[in-house]
Design a protein around this motif. Sequence first.
Motif, mmCIF file in Angstrom:
data_model
loop_
_atom_site.group_PDB
_atom_site.id
_atom_site.type_symbol
_atom_site.label_atom_id
_atom_site.label_comp_id
_atom_site.label_asym_id
_atom_site.label_seq_id
_atom_site.Cartn_x
_atom_site.Cartn_y
_atom_site.Cartn_z
ATOM 1 N N UNK A 43 0.807 -1.222 0.000
ATOM 2 C CA UNK A 43 0.000 0.000 0.000
ATOM 3 C C UNK A 43 0.833 1.261 0.000
ATOM 4 N N UNK A 44 2.183 1.110 0.063
ATOM 5 C CA UNK A 44 3.049 2.288 0.009
ATOM 6 C C UNK A 44 3.998 2.127 -1.187
ATOM 7 N N UNK A 45 4.053 3.139 -2.045
ATOM 8 C CA UNK A 45 4.909 3.071 -3.228
ATOM 9 C C UNK A 45 5.875 4.243 -3.255
ATOM 10 N N UNK A 46 7.100 3.951 -3.642
ATOM 11 C CA UNK A 46 8.145 4.971 -3.751
ATOM 12 C C UNK A 46 8.329 5.337 -5.224
ATOM 13 N N UNK A 47 8.539 6.616 -5.471
ATOM 14 C CA UNK A 47 8.791 7.080 -6.835
ATOM 15 C C UNK A 47 10.066 7.912 -6.860
ATOM 16 N N UNK A 48 10.826 7.762 -7.959
ATOM 17 C CA UNK A 48 12.069 8.524 -8.123
ATOM 18 C C UNK A 48 11.934 9.437 -9.334
ATOM 19 N N UNK A 49 12.066 10.742 -9.127
ATOM 20 C CA UNK A 49 12.060 11.692 -10.241
ATOM 21 C C UNK A 49 13.478 11.701 -10.795
ATOM 22 N N UNK A 50 13.657 11.115 -11.982
ATOM 23 C CA UNK A 50 15.002 10.850 -12.494
ATOM 24 C C UNK A 50 15.596 12.043 -13.224
ATOM 25 N N UNK A 51 16.252 12.914 -12.479
ATOM 26 C CA UNK A 51 16.851 14.127 -13.048
ATOM 27 C C UNK A 51 18.204 13.856 -13.703
ATOM 28 N N UNK A 52 18.665 12.613 -13.641
ATOM 29 C CA UNK A 52 19.949 12.299 -14.290
ATOM 30 C C UNK A 52 19.791 12.239 -15.804
ATOM 31 N N UNK A 53 18.532 12.207 -16.270
ATOM 32 C CA UNK A 53 18.317 12.079 -17.721
ATOM 33 C C UNK A 53 18.287 13.427 -18.436
ATOM 34 N N UNK A 54 18.576 14.512 -17.731
ATOM 35 C CA UNK A 54 18.710 15.806 -18.396
ATOM 36 C C UNK A 54 19.958 15.787 -19.285
ATOM 37 N N UNK A 55 20.041 16.638 -20.324
ATOM 38 C CA UNK A 55 21.222 16.643 -21.204
ATOM 39 C C UNK A 55 22.549 16.800 -20.447
ATOM 40 N N UNK A 56 22.533 17.506 -19.289
ATOM 41 C CA UNK A 56 23.792 17.679 -18.538
ATOM 42 C C UNK A 56 23.824 16.841 -17.268
ATOM 43 N N UNK A 57 22.893 15.879 -17.166
ATOM 44 C CA UNK A 57 23.041 14.815 -16.187
ATOM 45 C C UNK A 57 22.590 15.064 -14.768
ATOM 46 N N UNK A 58 21.962 16.222 -14.492
ATOM 47 C CA UNK A 58 21.490 16.437 -13.121
ATOM 48 C C UNK A 58 20.337 17.435 -13.060
ATOM 49 N N UNK A 59 19.733 17.516 -11.846
ATOM 50 C CA UNK A 59 18.611 18.430 -11.616
ATOM 51 C C UNK A 59 18.998 19.869 -11.880
ATOM 52 N N UNK A 60 20.315 20.103 -11.920
ATOM 53 C CA UNK A 60 20.788 21.475 -12.088
ATOM 54 C C UNK A 60 20.587 22.000 -13.498
ATOM 55 N N UNK A 61 20.220 21.119 -14.436
ATOM 56 C CA UNK A 61 19.957 21.564 -15.806
ATOM 57 C C UNK A 61 18.797 22.550 -15.811
ATOM 58 N N UNK A 62 17.779 22.249 -15.014
ATOM 59 C CA UNK A 62 16.610 23.150 -14.920
ATOM 60 C C UNK A 62 17.046 24.504 -14.374
ATOM 61 N N UNK A 63 17.825 24.455 -13.262
ATOM 62 C CA UNK A 63 18.230 25.707 -12.613
ATOM 63 C C UNK A 63 19.109 26.541 -13.535
ATOM 64 N N UNK A 64 20.053 25.895 -14.212
ATOM 65 C CA UNK A 64 20.962 26.641 -15.100
ATOM 66 C C UNK A 64 20.171 27.360 -16.184
ATOM 67 N N UNK A 65 19.181 26.693 -16.746
ATOM 68 C CA UNK A 65 18.350 27.324 -17.778
ATOM 69 C C UNK A 65 17.636 28.555 -17.192
ATOM 70 N N UNK A 66 17.060 28.365 -15.988
ATOM 71 C CA UNK A 66 16.332 29.482 -15.349
ATOM 72 C C UNK A 66 17.263 30.650 -15.023
ATOM 73 N N UNK A 67 18.476 30.337 -14.520
ATOM 74 C CA UNK A 67 19.408 31.412 -14.139
ATOM 75 C C UNK A 67 19.872 32.208 -15.362
ATOM 76 N N UNK A 68 20.101 31.517 -16.485
ATOM 77 C CA UNK A 68 20.517 32.241 -17.705
ATOM 78 C C UNK A 68 19.369 33.117 -18.215
#
Length: 359
Positions: A43-68
């Motif tokens: 009755x309990x399920x774990x989910x992983x948001x896989x940010x390693x699949x971004x072109x630069x390999x981490x969740x920071x791809x989103x942030x870098x785009x936003x900061x630029x």
Amino acid sequence: MTVERSKADLCAWRMEAIRRIEADYNRSADTHLIRVDLPRYPGITLYLKDESSHPTGSLKHRLARSLFLYALCNGWIGPDTCVIESSSGSTAVSEAYFAKMLGLRFIAVVPASTAAPKLDAIRFHGGEIHAVDDPRTVYDVSHRLAAETGGHYLDQFTYAERATDWRGNNNIAESIFAQMSAEEYPVPAWIVCGAGTGGTSATIGRYIAYQRHGTRLCVADPVHSVFHRHFADRQALSLPEGCGSCIEGIGRPRVEPSFIPSVIDRMIAVEDAASIGAMRALSARLGRRVGGSTGTNLIACATLIAEMAEAGQRGSVVTLLCDGGERYGCTYYDDAWLEARGIDWRPHAAQMTAILASA
Ligand SMILES: Cc1ncc(COP(=O)(O)O)c(C=O)c1O
């Protein structure tokens, strides 16, 4: 030598720069949400948001785009601007990617201890490395380099929470809730993430509140970090001895401007050995390597899941797979490197392997 450019030229350059970033985004697919069934916790399920699949390999791809985009639209970056960032590595890899796309010089100010594969990845995208022995000096050195080059310090620690659109625009939270919508328990009981700048937790916490979801936000933090101490006592603003955690990307010696404790429901402090043990166990379960901060998240998830089971609660728990493990082959996946640092990860790996057991 600075080139005299007309206002029209600068405006045209900026429009083209933004078009390129948006076109890159348009060519990119969203990151996956991986379901991890836990027979041990019916009755309990774990989910992983896989940010390693971004072109630069981490969740920071989103942030870098936003900061630029934030700096471009503020008029802080032009065709001759040298861009500087202080980073533990992941953000600099992603920012080097966007700087190259715009034809800009990029300098990453990083701790000298940063994993070599991360430095190679920054250089691969054309970035220059400025290493500092004391990680606490990255801010001052970045400001100095910006002044010396007449460039711009992107400063993720200050602007992460401002540059990211927390109400939507496919931020990480909106993506998670959309991808959960067909699950048995579409509204997670908990979302668990780490904090480096604090930008990710700020975005998720604000989105949950804005959308009026019942989901609670838990931030997993290395024991040798100031964030969980500040969460418990707002007077705790820095660690006199600096941040002694070896988990790259999360945990800080000072409370960063983008860390917003008021959007967080709970924080869990995690030992480095536990983070690395959990990281190893999850890598075995997924059949591919993940990074250290993902292990930290998983330990916090295990605590919350055990409490939910104890309370007879059913539901879903979502966390972030922040980056792949390829960059940690010579650190977290090197037993000799871990032994030399007295990091006893095996008992934690065994415990997490039992929790994640698929049968
Ligand atoms: C691998 C990794 N995980 C997690 C984080 C934390 O993200 P945030 O800076 O949004 O708090 C970072 C930040 O640098 C990171 O590099």
